[in-house]
Design an enzyme around this catalytic site. Sequence first.
Site, PDB file in Angstrom:
ATOM      1  N   ARG A 146     -11.914  -1.834   5.912  1.00 46.30           N
ATOM      2  CA  ARG A 146     -12.210  -1.885   4.472  1.00 46.30           C
ATOM      3  C   ARG A 146     -11.620  -3.154   3.886  1.00 46.30           C
ATOM      4  O   ARG A 146     -10.558  -3.625   4.297  1.00 46.30           O
ATOM      5  CB  ARG A 146     -11.685  -0.649   3.754  1.00 46.30           C
ATOM      6  CG  ARG A 146     -10.263  -0.217   4.125  1.00 46.30           C
ATOM      7  CD  ARG A 146      -9.206  -0.687   3.175  1.00 46.30           C
ATOM      8  NE  ARG A 146      -7.923  -0.060   3.472  1.00 46.30           N
ATOM      9  CZ  ARG A 146      -6.808  -0.281   2.816  1.00 46.30           C
ATOM     10  NH1 ARG A 146      -6.801  -1.136   1.826  1.00 46.30           N
ATOM     11  NH2 ARG A 146      -5.681   0.319   3.136  1.00 46.30           N
ATOM     12  N   GLU A 157      -1.488   3.371  -1.216  1.00 43.62           N
ATOM     13  CA  GLU A 157      -2.521   2.382  -0.918  1.00 43.62           C
ATOM     14  C   GLU A 157      -2.719   1.384  -2.053  1.00 43.62           C
ATOM     15  O   GLU A 157      -3.533   0.474  -1.934  1.00 43.62           O
ATOM     16  CB  GLU A 157      -3.854   3.081  -0.621  1.00 43.62           C
ATOM     17  CG  GLU A 157      -3.845   3.888   0.661  1.00 43.62           C
ATOM     18  CD  GLU A 157      -3.668   3.030   1.903  1.00 43.62           C
ATOM     19  OE1 GLU A 157      -4.004   1.834   1.864  1.00 43.62           O
ATOM     20  OE2 GLU A 157      -3.172   3.556   2.903  1.00 43.62           O
ATOM     21  N   TYR A 171      -7.840  10.724   2.912  1.00 40.74           N
ATOM     22  CA  TYR A 171      -8.862   9.739   3.252  1.00 40.74           C
ATOM     23  C   TYR A 171      -9.747  10.319   4.336  1.00 40.74           C
ATOM     24  O   TYR A 171      -9.382  11.286   5.016  1.00 40.74           O
ATOM     25  CB  TYR A 171      -8.242   8.411   3.682  1.00 40.74           C
ATOM     26  CG  TYR A 171      -7.427   8.462   4.962  1.00 40.74           C
ATOM     27  CD1 TYR A 171      -7.947   7.984   6.161  1.00 40.74           C
ATOM     28  CD2 TYR A 171      -6.118   8.966   4.966  1.00 40.74           C
ATOM     29  CE1 TYR A 171      -7.200   8.009   7.326  1.00 40.74           C
ATOM     30  CE2 TYR A 171      -5.359   8.995   6.125  1.00 40.74           C
ATOM     31  CZ  TYR A 171      -5.909   8.517   7.303  1.00 40.74           C
ATOM     32  OH  TYR A 171      -5.175   8.555   8.459  1.00 40.74           O
ATOM     33  N   ASP A 184      -2.752  11.086   3.710  1.00 46.84           N
ATOM     34  CA  ASP A 184      -2.050   9.798   3.736  1.00 46.84           C
ATOM     35  C   ASP A 184      -0.627   9.983   3.206  1.00 46.84           C
ATOM     36  O   ASP A 184      -0.157   9.243   2.357  1.00 46.84           O
ATOM     37  CB  ASP A 184      -2.799   8.759   2.896  1.00 46.84           C
ATOM     38  CG  ASP A 184      -2.282   7.351   3.161  1.00 46.84           C
ATOM     39  OD1 ASP A 184      -2.091   7.020   4.341  1.00 46.84           O
ATOM     40  OD2 ASP A 184      -2.063   6.596   2.203  1.00 46.84           O
ATOM     41  N   CYS A 213      -0.967  10.901  14.697  1.00 47.62           N
ATOM     42  CA  CYS A 213      -0.903   9.463  14.959  1.00 47.62           C
ATOM     43  C   CYS A 213       0.454   8.970  14.478  1.00 47.62           C
ATOM     44  O   CYS A 213       0.837   9.219  13.334  1.00 47.62           O
ATOM     45  CB  CYS A 213      -2.030   8.755  14.220  1.00 47.62           C
ATOM     46  SG  CYS A 213      -1.995   6.966  14.404  1.00 47.62           S
ATOM     47  N   TRP A 239      -0.092  -0.664   9.021  1.00 46.55           N
ATOM     48  CA  TRP A 239      -1.390  -0.370   9.624  1.00 46.55           C
ATOM     49  C   TRP A 239      -2.196  -1.652   9.715  1.00 46.55           C
ATOM     50  O   TRP A 239      -2.362  -2.356   8.738  1.00 46.55           O
ATOM     51  CB  TRP A 239      -2.163   0.642   8.776  1.00 46.55           C
ATOM     52  CG  TRP A 239      -1.693   2.032   8.967  1.00 46.55           C
ATOM     53  CD1 TRP A 239      -1.918   2.829  10.054  1.00 46.55           C
ATOM     54  CD2 TRP A 239      -0.916   2.812   8.056  1.00 46.55           C
ATOM     55  NE1 TRP A 239      -1.328   4.057   9.876  1.00 46.55           N
ATOM     56  CE2 TRP A 239      -0.710   4.070   8.657  1.00 46.55           C
ATOM     57  CE3 TRP A 239      -0.383   2.566   6.788  1.00 46.55           C
ATOM     58  CZ2 TRP A 239       0.015   5.084   8.032  1.00 46.55           C
ATOM     59  CZ3 TRP A 239       0.338   3.579   6.173  1.00 46.55           C
ATOM     60  CH2 TRP A 239       0.524   4.817   6.793  1.00 46.55           C
ATOM     61  N   LYS A 292      -7.733  -2.868  11.267  1.00 43.48           N
ATOM     62  CA  LYS A 292      -8.827  -3.739  10.807  1.00 43.48           C
ATOM     63  C   LYS A 292      -8.564  -5.203  11.135  1.00 43.48           C
ATOM     64  O   LYS A 292      -9.471  -6.029  11.085  1.00 43.48           O
ATOM     65  CB  LYS A 292      -9.055  -3.563   9.305  1.00 43.48           C
ATOM     66  CG  LYS A 292      -7.895  -4.013   8.430  1.00 43.48           C
ATOM     67  CD  LYS A 292      -8.047  -3.615   6.984  1.00 43.48           C
ATOM     68  CE  LYS A 292      -7.844  -2.149   6.764  1.00 43.48           C
ATOM     69  NZ  LYS A 292      -6.502  -1.639   7.143  1.00 43.48           N
TER      70      LYS A 292
END
Length: 397
Positions: A55, A103, A261, A279, A324, A358, A361
């Site tokens: 994203r 976020e 999410y 999250d 995770c 994180w 991406k």
Amino acid sequence: MGNENHFDVVVIGGGPMGLSTAYHLSKRKARTLVLEQFTFINQLGSSAGVSRQFRIPYPDEYMVKLVKQSIPYWDELQCLTPAPLMDEVGTLWFGDPDVHSTEGNIRQAELALQAQDVPYTKVSAAELESQYHFKDLPSTYTGLFQPQGASIDLKATQQTLYNWNRKSSYVTLKEEAPVTKIVYRQHQFEITTPIGNFTAKKLVLVPGPYADAVFKLLNFQVAATYWNMASAFYKKTDPRIQYPTWFVFQNPVGNNGNQFYGFPEVSWNYPGYIRVASDFVMLPLDSPEQRTLIPNPEELGYTATWVKNHMRGLDPVPHYTSTCLVALSKIANKELIVDFAPAYVPGHKDIVIYATGWAGKFVPLLGKILADLSLDGHTPFDISHFATGIKYFTQLK
């Protein structure tokens, strides 16, 4: 020690970042060794699970710019494999426009997208329900939709990098090879593992949430907390419904973090189901050794309730649950740390580090950046926001 055990660069950590770094090092003909403590493409680190969100929305312009800069490197990686690495379904950020969450904030993200000329559309509460299949949302909720958002096939991404490195004459891959000792002597590093000893001119440390297990060998540690994040798949009851990748911004209610999410249905990961996750964590961990593969039932319960109350076309009973593990900097919040080792570490200018946050991406771009730093001592990409300074680390006695 034979010459076959000496390398230009040793990469410690064989997850997506380590494999990407080796890929970029090999393109520059640097003799590279990747040491992985488990097996390659495992489910024990921050690369657990096989989907990640790509994203562009971020509340900070420099992060938006960095995602844009990653796109050509994703395209390059896609050229190496027939397997689709991404399913482009768009990104939807929505919720309370005044909420500042882990976020960021929707309004700040809009400003950052505008500053970087990234296309997006504004979405009303009514459109969230009529176009994107959510339901019973507060009428004050707003959103933004960015069409380049995608679900990343992280397993295929790692497999593509692994296959390249395995075939490259410049890369050696060693698994089940935890590093137990690092000594800097005569301008090179001596690395001890259960499967043999190796030497290298340079080190790249990318051990994910197990960073301190490696950093302590060089007498420092990172100030981090560890999240064992819970997620589950929910069965589609209406096969016509498809969701984008999405994130909802809400104020917490009681002890409920209330940030969730989700992902679209994808062919490579439980088709007929979609993944939704929280999250937040109820109980952060002090050490990665405390991780469990069983999700926290409260986190799972909050998520399932949100699915039941606000998502159409899904059975709200969680299936295929997973966790995770991720390390987050206590000082830099969710920020990435990309830098050289602290100055008090012997040979620090030849030790490149990526830790915390994180970065799924950014996998192909961060590999390029880490290879640049290792071979050149600098990179053309702006990583000034990720440079640690000494404050992020603690020197061990």
